[in-house]
Structure formats: structure tokens, C-alpha cells
Design a protein around this motif. Structure first.
Motif, PDB file in Angstrom:
ATOM      1  N   ASP A 116      29.252  30.267  40.376  1.00  0.00           N
ATOM      2  CA  ASP A 116      30.004  29.951  39.164  1.00  0.00           C
ATOM      3  C   ASP A 116      31.303  30.755  39.141  1.00  0.00           C
ATOM      4  OD1 ASP A 116      29.778  28.630  36.389  1.00  0.00           O
ATOM      5  OD2 ASP A 116      30.360  30.702  35.964  1.00  0.00           O
ATOM      6  N   MET A 117      32.418  30.063  38.892  1.00  0.00           N
ATOM      7  CA  MET A 117      33.731  30.718  39.008  1.00  0.00           C
ATOM      8  C   MET A 117      33.898  31.841  37.989  1.00  0.00           C
ATOM      9  SD  MET A 117      35.779  28.908  41.209  1.00  0.00           S
ATOM     10  CE  MET A 117      37.344  28.320  40.672  1.00  0.00           C
ATOM     11  N   ASN A 118      33.427  31.627  36.748  1.00  0.00           N
ATOM     12  CA  ASN A 118      33.615  32.658  35.715  1.00  0.00           C
ATOM     13  C   ASN A 118      32.805  33.908  36.040  1.00  0.00           C
ATOM     14  OD1 ASN A 118      35.275  30.929  34.394  1.00  0.00           O
ATOM     15  ND2 ASN A 118      33.698  30.162  33.009  1.00  0.00           N
ATOM     16  N   ALA A 119      31.551  33.691  36.478  1.00  0.00           N
ATOM     17  CA  ALA A 119      30.716  34.845  36.843  1.00  0.00           C
ATOM     18  C   ALA A 119      31.312  35.569  38.038  1.00  0.00           C
ATOM     19  CB  ALA A 119      29.298  34.376  37.149  1.00  0.00           C
ATOM     20  N   LEU A 120      31.824  34.796  39.007  1.00  0.00           N
ATOM     21  CA  LEU A 120      32.443  35.412  40.189  1.00  0.00           C
ATOM     22  C   LEU A 120      33.630  36.267  39.785  1.00  0.00           C
ATOM     23  CD1 LEU A 120      32.539  32.713  42.979  1.00  0.00           C
ATOM     24  CD2 LEU A 120      31.493  34.936  43.074  1.00  0.00           C
ATOM     25  N   ARG A 121      34.470  35.725  38.880  1.00  0.00           N
ATOM     26  CA  ARG A 121      35.667  36.482  38.479  1.00  0.00           C
ATOM     27  C   ARG A 121      35.273  37.773  37.764  1.00  0.00           C
ATOM     28  NH1 ARG A 121      38.089  33.092  35.020  1.00  0.00           N
ATOM     29  NH2 ARG A 121      38.961  31.845  36.694  1.00  0.00           N
ATOM     30  N   ALA A 122      34.281  37.670  36.881  1.00  0.00           N
ATOM     31  CA  ALA A 122      33.855  38.858  36.130  1.00  0.00           C
ATOM     32  C   ALA A 122      33.338  39.935  37.076  1.00  0.00           C
ATOM     33  CB  ALA A 122      32.773  38.465  35.131  1.00  0.00           C
ATOM     34  N   ARG A 123      32.519  39.532  38.068  1.00  0.00           N
ATOM     35  CA  ARG A 123      31.965  40.542  38.983  1.00  0.00           C
ATOM     36  C   ARG A 123      33.035  41.133  39.876  1.00  0.00           C
ATOM     37  NH1 ARG A 123      25.991  38.168  40.344  1.00  0.00           N
ATOM     38  NH2 ARG A 123      25.659  37.414  38.249  1.00  0.00           N
ATOM     39  N   MET A 124      34.008  40.305  40.289  1.00  0.00           N
ATOM     40  CA  MET A 124      35.092  40.843  41.123  1.00  0.00           C
ATOM     41  C   MET A 124      35.931  41.837  40.342  1.00  0.00           C
ATOM     42  SD  MET A 124      36.538  37.761  43.417  1.00  0.00           S
ATOM     43  CE  MET A 124      35.428  36.771  44.371  1.00  0.00           C
ATOM     44  N   GLU A 125      36.212  41.530  39.044  1.00  0.00           N
ATOM     45  CA  GLU A 125      36.974  42.465  38.206  1.00  0.00           C
ATOM     46  C   GLU A 125      36.227  43.790  38.092  1.00  0.00           C
ATOM     47  OE1 GLU A 125      39.891  42.258  36.527  1.00  0.00           O
ATOM     48  OE2 GLU A 125      40.387  40.315  37.396  1.00  0.00           O
ATOM     49  N   THR A 126      34.901  43.701  37.869  1.00  0.00           N
ATOM     50  CA  THR A 126      34.107  44.922  37.760  1.00  0.00           C
ATOM     51  C   THR A 126      34.176  45.729  39.050  1.00  0.00           C
ATOM     52  OG1 THR A 126      32.645  43.601  36.405  1.00  0.00           O
ATOM     53  CG2 THR A 126      31.865  45.757  37.035  1.00  0.00           C
ATOM     54  N   ASP A 127      34.076  45.016  40.177  1.00  0.00           N
ATOM     55  CA  ASP A 127      34.131  45.686  41.476  1.00  0.00           C
ATOM     56  C   ASP A 127      35.457  46.392  41.677  1.00  0.00           C
ATOM     57  OD1 ASP A 127      31.666  45.142  42.313  1.00  0.00           O
ATOM     58  OD2 ASP A 127      32.237  43.971  44.064  1.00  0.00           O
ATOM     59  N   ILE A 128      36.553  45.688  41.346  1.00  0.00           N
ATOM     60  CA  ILE A 128      37.885  46.271  41.557  1.00  0.00           C
ATOM     61  C   ILE A 128      38.061  47.488  40.662  1.00  0.00           C
ATOM     62  CG2 ILE A 128      40.349  45.856  41.274  1.00  0.00           C
ATOM     63  CD1 ILE A 128      39.840  42.978  42.079  1.00  0.00           C
ATOM     64  N   ASP A 129      37.601  47.349  39.406  1.00  0.00           N
ATOM     65  CA  ASP A 129      37.748  48.473  38.475  1.00  0.00           C
ATOM     66  C   ASP A 129      36.967  49.693  38.950  1.00  0.00           C
ATOM     67  OD1 ASP A 129      39.459  47.253  36.775  1.00  0.00           O
ATOM     68  OD2 ASP A 129      37.886  46.343  35.570  1.00  0.00           O
ATOM     69  N   SER A 130      35.729  49.471  39.414  1.00  0.00           N
ATOM     70  CA  SER A 130      34.932  50.625  39.839  1.00  0.00           C
ATOM     71  C   SER A 130      35.488  51.230  41.114  1.00  0.00           C
ATOM     72  CB  SER A 130      33.473  50.199  40.038  1.00  0.00           C
ATOM     73  OG  SER A 130      33.393  49.332  41.149  1.00  0.00           O
ATOM     74  N   ALA A 131      36.071  50.390  41.992  1.00  0.00           N
ATOM     75  CA  ALA A 131      36.646  50.932  43.222  1.00  0.00           C
ATOM     76  C   ALA A 131      37.914  51.717  42.928  1.00  0.00           C
ATOM     77  CB  ALA A 131      36.933  49.799  44.193  1.00  0.00           C
ATOM     78  N   ALA A 132      38.685  51.256  41.915  1.00  0.00           N
ATOM     79  CA  ALA A 132      39.935  51.935  41.605  1.00  0.00           C
ATOM     80  C   ALA A 132      39.730  53.072  40.621  1.00  0.00           C
ATOM     81  CB  ALA A 132      40.936  50.937  41.023  1.00  0.00           C
ATOM     82  N   GLY A 133      38.538  53.138  40.022  1.00  0.00           N
ATOM     83  CA  GLY A 133      38.269  54.202  39.078  1.00  0.00           C
ATOM     84  C   GLY A 133      38.991  54.058  37.759  1.00  0.00           C
ATOM     85  N   THR A 134      39.259  52.828  37.315  1.00  0.00           N
ATOM     86  CA  THR A 134      39.946  52.609  36.042  1.00  0.00           C
ATOM     87  C   THR A 134      38.999  51.980  35.044  1.00  0.00           C
ATOM     88  OG1 THR A 134      40.691  50.475  36.840  1.00  0.00           O
ATOM     89  CG2 THR A 134      42.187  52.309  37.125  1.00  0.00           C
ATOM     90  N   GLN A 135      39.425  51.994  33.792  1.00  0.00           N
ATOM     91  CA  GLN A 135      38.651  51.330  32.750  1.00  0.00           C
ATOM     92  C   GLN A 135      38.792  49.815  32.911  1.00  0.00           C
ATOM     93  OE1 GLN A 135      36.755  52.809  30.316  1.00  0.00           O
ATOM     94  NE2 GLN A 135      37.087  54.626  31.570  1.00  0.00           N
ATOM     95  N   PRO A 136      37.757  49.069  32.535  1.00  0.00           N
ATOM     96  CA  PRO A 136      37.891  47.612  32.590  1.00  0.00           C
ATOM     97  C   PRO A 136      38.926  47.103  31.592  1.00  0.00           C
ATOM     98  CG  PRO A 136      35.833  48.263  31.545  1.00  0.00           C
ATOM     99  CD  PRO A 136      36.425  49.491  32.137  1.00  0.00           C
ATOM    100  N   ALA A 137      39.498  45.937  31.915  1.00  0.00           N
ATOM    101  CA  ALA A 137      40.548  45.382  31.068  1.00  0.00           C
ATOM    102  C   ALA A 137      39.984  45.030  29.697  1.00  0.00           C
ATOM    103  CB  ALA A 137      41.136  44.149  31.728  1.00  0.00           C
ATOM    104  N   ARG A 138      40.771  45.295  28.650  1.00  0.00           N
ATOM    105  CA  ARG A 138      40.286  44.992  27.302  1.00  0.00           C
ATOM    106  C   ARG A 138      40.271  43.489  27.043  1.00  0.00           C
ATOM    107  NH1 ARG A 138      43.494  49.216  26.265  1.00  0.00           N
ATOM    108  NH2 ARG A 138      45.145  47.869  25.479  1.00  0.00           N
ATOM    109  N   CYS A 139      41.340  42.803  27.404  1.00  0.00           N
ATOM    110  CA  CYS A 139      41.364  41.359  27.245  1.00  0.00           C
ATOM    111  C   CYS A 139      42.266  40.791  28.340  1.00  0.00           C
ATOM    112  CB  CYS A 139      41.867  40.943  25.861  1.00  0.00           C
ATOM    113  SG  CYS A 139      43.595  41.273  25.600  1.00  0.00           S
TER     114      CYS A 139
END
Lengths: 166, 96
Positions: A116-139
Motif C-alpha cells: 500500500d502506497m500510503n503505508a509505504l510512505r509512512a514507514r519510509m518517512e519513519t525510517d529516514i527520520d530515525s536514520a537522520a535523528g530528527t523529529q518526525p514531520a508535524r504535517c
């Protein structure tokens, strides 16, 4: 071939392209995106061959010159061979593109466990955020601001920064 | 209406219905089969448009190899289900 038949074929080709692009934009499943890509490609190929269609009063013939026939008398009722040659290449390239897209979808399914594209995007964002050590995007309109640029080597940074003793 | 016109109208309707089936079928294996069917119908149009070589390639590469690729990828992605009820009984997971 009558005008009516050619018009019907044109409607069919444009309908295939429209359905393919619509499915490409609107579908959420990655596998269905690949299917829609194949549909749009088939429609575009049909449209190209249809553009090259020519006929005289006694019909159209395939672009094959037999030995012993006069080529100049054959040419006016002969179908244009150049779009056909291009489409022949495009079909093979299309299957290659389809194979590449399917292999990418299989890799994404292996890494994230969903298509599912939406689930894929959400997990990729989480992955990028955790790899970069930043807070997740607010919106969506305020993406994660602290996301760093690609790493710069220490030597290059020291040379660029003014006031730093080299 | 000539004979060729009738064939073309029937094939255009069939191809467009198959394209809709490829986009709207719940069963993704069936959708892959519908995509191969669209390729076969388009190869019939190529024969009508006096492009026999393109028709051969579309039927062999586009429908045959493309359909094979789609079916193998569907099996790899866990979408290989012939009947929806049977699968839901065994796995119990939501259909995707």
C-alpha cells in the motif's frame, strides 16, 4: 478499412491511454500501478501504429516489397513502416520497464512488508527520520526541518568556513 | 457494416472491458491476466492495421513474457489466490 473502423480504433487507443494514466495516478497498490503502466503503454503503441496507417482506393498493404514488384507503384498504398519499427522497439523496452518495476515492488515488499502506497510512505518517512535523528514531520506542509544535508567531509567543511584556521 | 468493422468494434469493446477489469478487479492475479488479455487484443488490432511483425512481437513478448513476469511477481508478492473465500478461511487476514 473504413473511416468508422479507424475512428473506433482511435477511441480504443485513447481510452486505453486514459484508463492507464488514471489507474497510474489513482491506484494505491504498487502491483496495480505496474498493471496500469502496461495498459497505458499498449494504448500508446496502438496510437503510434494507427498514426502510420495509410491506404489507397484498393486497400492497404503491409510494408514488405516483394522482389519483382515495382516499388514505386506499391508505395502509395503501403503502410508507413517507421512507426511500426519504433513500436517494435517500444514493446520490448516496455517489458523491460515492467520487469524493473516489478523487481522494485518485490524489494519494497520485502523491506516493508506491504504494497500500500500510503503505508509505504509512512514507514519510509519513519525510517529516514530515525536514520537522520530528527523529529518526525508535524504535517505535510511543515516537513521535518532539521533533516541534515548529505554528510560533508571534515576537510571540506573546514576549508569552506571563514574564520577557521586551516 | 463490413465484416472487418464488426470485428474491430467487438475487439475494442472487449479490450476496454478487459482494461477496466485490470484496474477494478479485487483479485490481483485476475487483474494480471486481464492485462495480458489487453495485450492480445491490441495484437489483433496490429494485424488489422497491416503490421504483422508488430502483432507477432506484441503477442509473444507483450502478452506472453509480460504475463509470465506479472504472474511470477504476483506469486512472489503473495497475491496468488484463485478463490477469495478459500484464502480468507485459511489465512484469516484481510484481503489487500
Amino acid at each position: 478499412m473504413s473511416e468508422f473502423a479507424l475512428l473506433t480504433l482511435l477511441i480504443g487507443a485513447l481510452g486505453l491511454v486514459a484508463l492507464g494514466i488514471g489507474g497510474l495516478v489513482l491506484s494505491r497498490n504498487l502491483f496495480r500501478v505496474v498493471l496500469a503502466l502496461a495498459l497505458a503503454e499498449a494504448g500508446a503503441n496502438l496510437l503510434l501504429v494507427l498514426v502510420g496507417f495509410r491506404q489507397s482506393a484498393w486497400g492497404a498493404i503491409a510494408p514488405i516489397i516483394e522482389s519483382g514488384r515495382d516499388a514505386a507503384s506499391l508505395t502509395p498504398s503501403m503502410v508507413d513502416p517507421i512507426p511500426q519499427a519504433l513500436v517494435l522497439t517500444a514493446i520490448v523496452i516496455g517489458v523491460g520497464v515492467q520487469a524493473l518495476a516489478l523487481s522494485l515492488a518485490i524489494r519494497a515488499y520485502g523491506a516493508y512488508g506491504t504494497l500500500d502506497m500510503n503505508a509505504l510512505r509512512a514507514r519510509m518517512e519513519t525510517d529516514i527520520d530515525s536514520a537522520a535523528g530528527t523529529q518526525p514531520a508535524r504535517c505535510q506542509h511543515a516537513p521535518a526541518g532539521g533533516r541534515p544535508l548529505p554528510p560533508i567531509s571534515a576537510g571540506a567543511r573546514r576549508a569552506d568556513t571563514p574564520g577557521t584556521p586551516a | 457494416m463490413a465484416w472487418a468493422d464488426l470485428v474491430i468494434v467487438i475487439m475494442v469493446v472487449l479490450v476496454l472491458v478487459a482494461a477496466c477489469a485490470a484496474l477494478f478487479l479485487k483479485n490481483l492475479l485476475g487483474a494480471a491476466v486481464a492485462t495480458a488479455l489487453v495485450s492480445l487484443g491490441v495484437s489483433v488490432f496490429f494485424v488489422m492495421l497491416r503490421a504483422p511483425d508488430v502483432a507477432l512481437t506484441e503477442a509473444a513478448i507483450g502478452a506472453g513474457l509480460g504475463g509470465l513476469l506479472l504472474a511470477l511477481a504476483a506469486r512472489r508478492l503473495g497475491l496468488w489466490r484463485i478463490e477469495a473465500q478459500e484464502e480468507s478461511e485459511h489465512a484469516g487476514g484481510p484481503a489487500c
